[in-house]
Scaffold this motif. Sequence first.
Motif, short mmCIF file in Angstrom:
data_model
loop_
_atom_site.label_atom_id
_atom_site.label_comp_id
_atom_site.label_asym_id
_atom_site.label_seq_id
_atom_site.Cartn_x
_atom_site.Cartn_y
_atom_site.Cartn_z
N CYS A 105 62.99 -46.58 33.41
CA CYS A 105 62.62 -47.40 32.29
C CYS A 105 63.56 -48.50 32.87
O CYS A 105 62.82 -49.56 32.61
CB CYS A 105 62.47 -47.00 31.11
SG CYS A 105 61.53 -46.03 31.06
N PHE A 119 57.86 -53.97 24.56
CA PHE A 119 58.51 -52.73 25.75
C PHE A 119 58.93 -51.67 25.50
O PHE A 119 58.64 -50.89 26.85
CB PHE A 119 60.58 -53.31 26.26
CG PHE A 119 60.29 -53.25 27.55
CD1 PHE A 119 60.15 -53.72 28.43
CD2 PHE A 119 61.01 -51.56 27.22
CE1 PHE A 119 60.39 -52.96 29.31
CE2 PHE A 119 61.79 -51.34 27.98
CZ PHE A 119 61.65 -51.44 29.84
N ARG A 162 56.50 -49.42 23.91
CA ARG A 162 55.46 -49.31 24.32
C ARG A 162 55.17 -49.14 25.75
O ARG A 162 54.46 -48.37 26.22
CB ARG A 162 54.24 -50.43 24.30
CG ARG A 162 52.75 -50.04 24.15
CD ARG A 162 52.05 -50.90 23.04
NE ARG A 162 52.42 -51.28 22.37
CZ ARG A 162 52.22 -50.20 20.98
NH1 ARG A 162 51.37 -48.72 21.39
NH2 ARG A 162 52.01 -50.90 19.95
N LYS A 163 55.55 -49.58 26.69
CA LYS A 163 55.70 -50.39 28.18
C LYS A 163 56.80 -48.95 28.62
O LYS A 163 55.47 -48.33 29.67
CB LYS A 163 56.22 -51.07 29.14
CG LYS A 163 55.30 -52.65 28.88
CD LYS A 163 55.81 -53.90 29.20
CE LYS A 163 55.21 -54.96 29.20
NZ LYS A 163 53.31 -54.85 29.77
N ASP A 189 54.00 -45.31 27.91
CA ASP A 189 53.30 -45.33 29.25
C ASP A 189 54.04 -44.57 30.68
O ASP A 189 53.21 -43.35 31.31
CB ASP A 189 53.14 -46.82 29.76
CG ASP A 189 51.90 -47.11 28.60
OD1 ASP A 189 51.31 -46.56 27.93
OD2 ASP A 189 51.81 -48.83 28.76
#
Length: 202
Positions: free
Chosen positions: A75, A151, A153-154, A157
Amino acid sequence: MGWSSRDNGLRRRSDRNPSKPTNLPTPAKPSITPEQKKINNSVIDVSSIDERSAKNVLTLHSKIQSVFRDWILECQILAKAFGYEYKAISGNRTWEEQAKLYAQGRTTPGKIVTNAKAGYSNHNFGLAVDMGVFKDGKYLDGSKPSEAEAFHRKAADIAKKYNIEWGGDWKSFKDYPHFEYKIGKSLAQMRTLIQEGKDIFI
Protein backbone atom coordinates in the motif's frame (compact mmCIF):
# COMPACT_ATOMS: atom_id res chain seq x y z
CA MET A 1 17.93 -13.82 14.26
CA GLY A 2 21.04 -13.92 16.42
CA TRP A 3 24.54 -15.28 16.44
CA SER A 4 25.21 -18.63 18.06
CA SER A 5 28.18 -19.18 20.32
CA ARG A 6 28.51 -22.75 19.04
CA ASP A 7 30.80 -23.71 16.20
CA ASN A 8 27.85 -25.15 14.20
CA GLY A 9 29.20 -28.64 13.84
CA LEU A 10 32.83 -27.70 13.25
CA ARG A 11 34.95 -30.40 14.79
CA ARG A 12 38.38 -30.21 16.26
CA ARG A 13 40.78 -31.60 13.74
CA SER A 14 44.26 -32.99 14.07
CA ASP A 15 47.04 -30.84 12.75
CA ARG A 16 50.64 -31.77 12.47
CA ASN A 17 51.63 -28.21 13.22
CA PRO A 18 50.91 -27.67 16.93
CA SER A 19 51.31 -23.92 16.56
CA LYS A 20 48.00 -23.60 14.72
CA PRO A 21 44.93 -23.01 16.94
CA THR A 22 42.35 -25.76 16.94
CA ASN A 23 39.45 -23.68 18.28
CA LEU A 24 37.72 -20.93 16.32
CA PRO A 25 36.98 -17.70 18.18
CA THR A 26 33.35 -16.88 18.97
CA PRO A 27 32.16 -14.30 16.42
CA ALA A 28 31.18 -10.93 17.81
CA LYS A 29 27.48 -10.14 18.00
CA PRO A 30 26.57 -7.57 15.30
CA SER A 31 25.27 -4.19 16.34
CA ILE A 32 21.89 -2.87 15.25
CA THR A 33 22.10 -1.56 11.71
CA PRO A 34 20.76 1.88 10.69
CA GLU A 35 17.82 0.08 9.05
CA GLN A 36 16.77 -1.46 12.36
CA LYS A 37 15.20 -0.03 15.48
CA LYS A 38 14.79 -1.44 18.96
CA ILE A 39 11.08 -1.30 19.71
CA ASN A 40 9.48 -2.81 22.82
CA ASN A 41 12.76 -4.66 23.48
CA SER A 42 12.58 -6.30 20.04
CA VAL A 43 14.83 -5.47 17.13
CA ILE A 44 12.82 -5.24 13.94
CA ASP A 45 13.62 -4.21 10.40
CA VAL A 46 11.98 -0.93 9.46
CA SER A 47 13.81 -0.46 6.18
CA SER A 48 10.66 -1.40 4.27
CA ILE A 49 7.76 0.19 6.17
CA ASP A 50 7.88 3.31 8.31
CA GLU A 51 8.74 3.12 11.99
CA ARG A 52 5.29 4.07 13.26
CA SER A 53 3.64 1.33 11.20
CA ALA A 54 6.31 -1.17 12.22
CA LYS A 55 5.73 -0.39 15.89
CA ASN A 56 1.96 -0.89 15.58
CA VAL A 57 2.33 -4.09 13.55
CA LEU A 58 4.52 -5.42 16.35
CA THR A 59 1.52 -5.17 18.73
CA LEU A 60 -0.53 -7.57 16.60
CA HIS A 61 -0.79 -11.33 17.05
CA SER A 62 2.53 -12.88 16.06
CA LYS A 63 0.90 -15.12 13.44
CA ILE A 64 -0.27 -12.19 11.31
CA GLN A 65 2.44 -9.58 11.74
CA SER A 66 4.17 -10.56 8.50
CA VAL A 67 0.83 -10.47 6.64
CA PHE A 68 0.12 -6.89 7.71
CA ARG A 69 3.72 -5.85 7.12
CA ASP A 70 3.60 -7.11 3.52
CA TRP A 71 0.20 -5.53 2.89
CA ILE A 72 1.25 -2.17 4.33
CA LEU A 73 4.42 -2.19 2.24
CA GLU A 74 2.41 -2.78 -0.94
CA CYS A 75 0.00 0.00 0.00
CA GLN A 76 2.83 2.40 0.79
CA ILE A 77 4.37 1.83 -2.63
CA LEU A 78 1.01 2.72 -4.20
CA ALA A 79 0.60 5.71 -1.87
CA LYS A 80 3.87 7.24 -3.05
CA ALA A 81 2.51 7.28 -6.59
CA PHE A 82 -0.31 9.55 -5.35
CA GLY A 83 1.97 11.71 -3.21
CA TYR A 84 0.67 10.20 0.03
CA GLU A 85 2.10 8.47 3.06
CA TYR A 86 0.08 5.53 4.35
CA LYS A 87 0.72 4.50 7.93
CA ALA A 88 -0.66 2.17 10.58
CA ILE A 89 -1.63 4.60 13.35
CA SER A 90 -2.93 2.01 15.82
CA GLY A 91 -2.83 -1.73 16.33
CA ASN A 92 -3.69 -3.86 19.33
CA ARG A 93 -5.96 -2.20 21.88
CA THR A 94 -6.47 -3.40 25.44
CA TRP A 95 -9.99 -4.04 26.70
CA GLU A 96 -9.62 -1.09 29.07
CA GLU A 97 -8.62 1.18 26.19
CA GLN A 98 -11.59 -0.10 24.19
CA ALA A 99 -13.95 0.66 27.08
CA LYS A 100 -12.69 4.25 27.25
CA LEU A 101 -13.06 4.64 23.49
CA TYR A 102 -16.62 3.30 23.62
CA ALA A 103 -17.49 5.74 26.39
CA GLN A 104 -16.44 8.69 24.22
CA GLY A 105 -19.51 10.53 23.01
CA ARG A 106 -21.69 8.53 25.40
CA THR A 107 -20.58 9.11 28.97
CA THR A 108 -17.44 11.17 28.27
CA PRO A 109 -16.85 14.23 26.04
CA GLY A 110 -16.23 13.85 22.30
CA LYS A 111 -17.96 12.30 19.35
CA ILE A 112 -18.81 8.62 19.03
CA VAL A 113 -16.01 6.83 17.22
CA THR A 114 -16.90 3.18 17.77
CA ASN A 115 -19.85 0.91 18.44
CA ALA A 116 -17.62 -1.81 19.90
CA LYS A 117 -17.51 -2.38 23.64
CA ALA A 118 -14.52 -3.96 25.35
CA GLY A 119 -13.94 -7.42 23.91
CA TYR A 120 -16.14 -6.67 20.90
CA SER A 121 -13.44 -5.32 18.59
CA ASN A 122 -10.82 -7.22 16.64
CA HIS A 123 -8.34 -4.62 17.92
CA ASN A 124 -8.72 -6.32 21.32
CA PHE A 125 -7.35 -9.57 19.92
CA GLY A 126 -4.40 -8.18 17.96
CA LEU A 127 -6.13 -8.69 14.62
CA ALA A 128 -6.72 -5.15 13.40
CA VAL A 129 -5.05 -1.88 12.52
CA ASP A 130 -6.27 1.61 11.80
CA MET A 131 -4.54 3.25 8.85
CA GLY A 132 -3.95 6.93 8.21
CA VAL A 133 -3.50 8.85 4.96
CA PHE A 134 -1.00 11.71 5.14
CA LYS A 135 0.09 14.34 2.64
CA ASP A 136 2.81 16.90 3.33
CA GLY A 137 2.60 15.94 7.00
CA LYS A 138 -1.16 16.55 7.20
CA TYR A 139 -3.58 13.86 8.38
CA LEU A 140 -6.14 13.69 5.57
CA ASP A 141 -8.59 11.46 7.47
CA GLY A 142 -9.18 14.50 9.66
CA SER A 143 -8.80 17.37 7.21
CA LYS A 144 -9.98 15.80 3.92
CA PRO A 145 -11.89 12.62 4.82
CA SER A 146 -13.32 12.06 1.33
CA GLU A 147 -9.83 12.14 -0.19
CA ALA A 148 -8.55 9.78 2.51
CA GLU A 149 -11.50 7.44 1.95
CA ALA A 150 -10.66 7.21 -1.74
CA PHE A 151 -7.20 5.91 -0.97
CA HIS A 152 -8.43 3.58 1.79
CA ARG A 153 -10.64 2.06 -0.90
CA LYS A 154 -7.58 1.38 -3.08
CA ALA A 155 -5.82 -0.17 -0.09
CA ALA A 156 -8.90 -2.31 0.52
CA ASP A 157 -8.64 -3.76 -2.98
CA ILE A 158 -5.09 -4.87 -2.18
CA ALA A 159 -6.18 -6.17 1.24
CA LYS A 160 -8.45 -8.81 -0.25
CA LYS A 161 -5.58 -11.06 -1.31
CA TYR A 162 -4.19 -10.89 2.23
CA ASN A 163 -7.48 -12.03 3.85
CA ILE A 164 -7.85 -8.59 5.38
CA GLU A 165 -11.33 -7.08 5.66
CA TRP A 166 -12.01 -3.36 5.31
CA GLY A 167 -14.28 -1.48 7.70
CA GLY A 168 -15.49 0.60 4.78
CA ASP A 169 -17.34 -2.44 3.46
CA TRP A 170 -19.49 -2.76 6.57
CA LYS A 171 -23.19 -2.08 6.11
CA SER A 172 -23.53 -0.04 9.28
CA PHE A 173 -21.06 2.32 10.98
CA LYS A 174 -18.54 2.29 8.16
CA ASP A 175 -15.01 2.57 9.55
CA TYR A 176 -12.84 3.61 6.62
CA PRO A 177 -9.40 3.55 8.31
CA HIS A 178 -10.06 0.10 9.86
CA PHE A 179 -8.62 -3.16 8.50
CA GLU A 180 -8.83 -6.54 10.23
CA TYR A 181 -7.59 -10.06 9.58
CA LYS A 182 -10.27 -12.75 9.45
CA ILE A 183 -9.52 -16.01 11.26
CA GLY A 184 -12.90 -17.69 10.92
CA LYS A 185 -13.95 -17.22 14.56
CA SER A 186 -16.63 -15.00 16.02
CA LEU A 187 -15.86 -12.39 18.65
CA ALA A 188 -17.75 -14.53 21.17
CA GLN A 189 -15.55 -17.54 20.39
CA MET A 190 -12.39 -15.45 20.75
CA ARG A 191 -13.56 -13.96 24.05
CA THR A 192 -14.12 -17.47 25.40
CA LEU A 193 -10.66 -18.61 24.29
CA ILE A 194 -9.02 -15.61 25.94
CA GLN A 195 -10.95 -16.19 29.16
CA GLU A 196 -9.75 -19.81 29.11
CA GLY A 197 -6.18 -18.68 28.62
CA LYS A 198 -5.97 -20.16 25.13
CA ASP A 199 -4.65 -18.81 21.87
CA ILE A 200 -7.28 -17.52 19.44
CA PHE A 201 -5.61 -19.37 16.55
CA ILE A 202 -6.09 -22.88 17.98
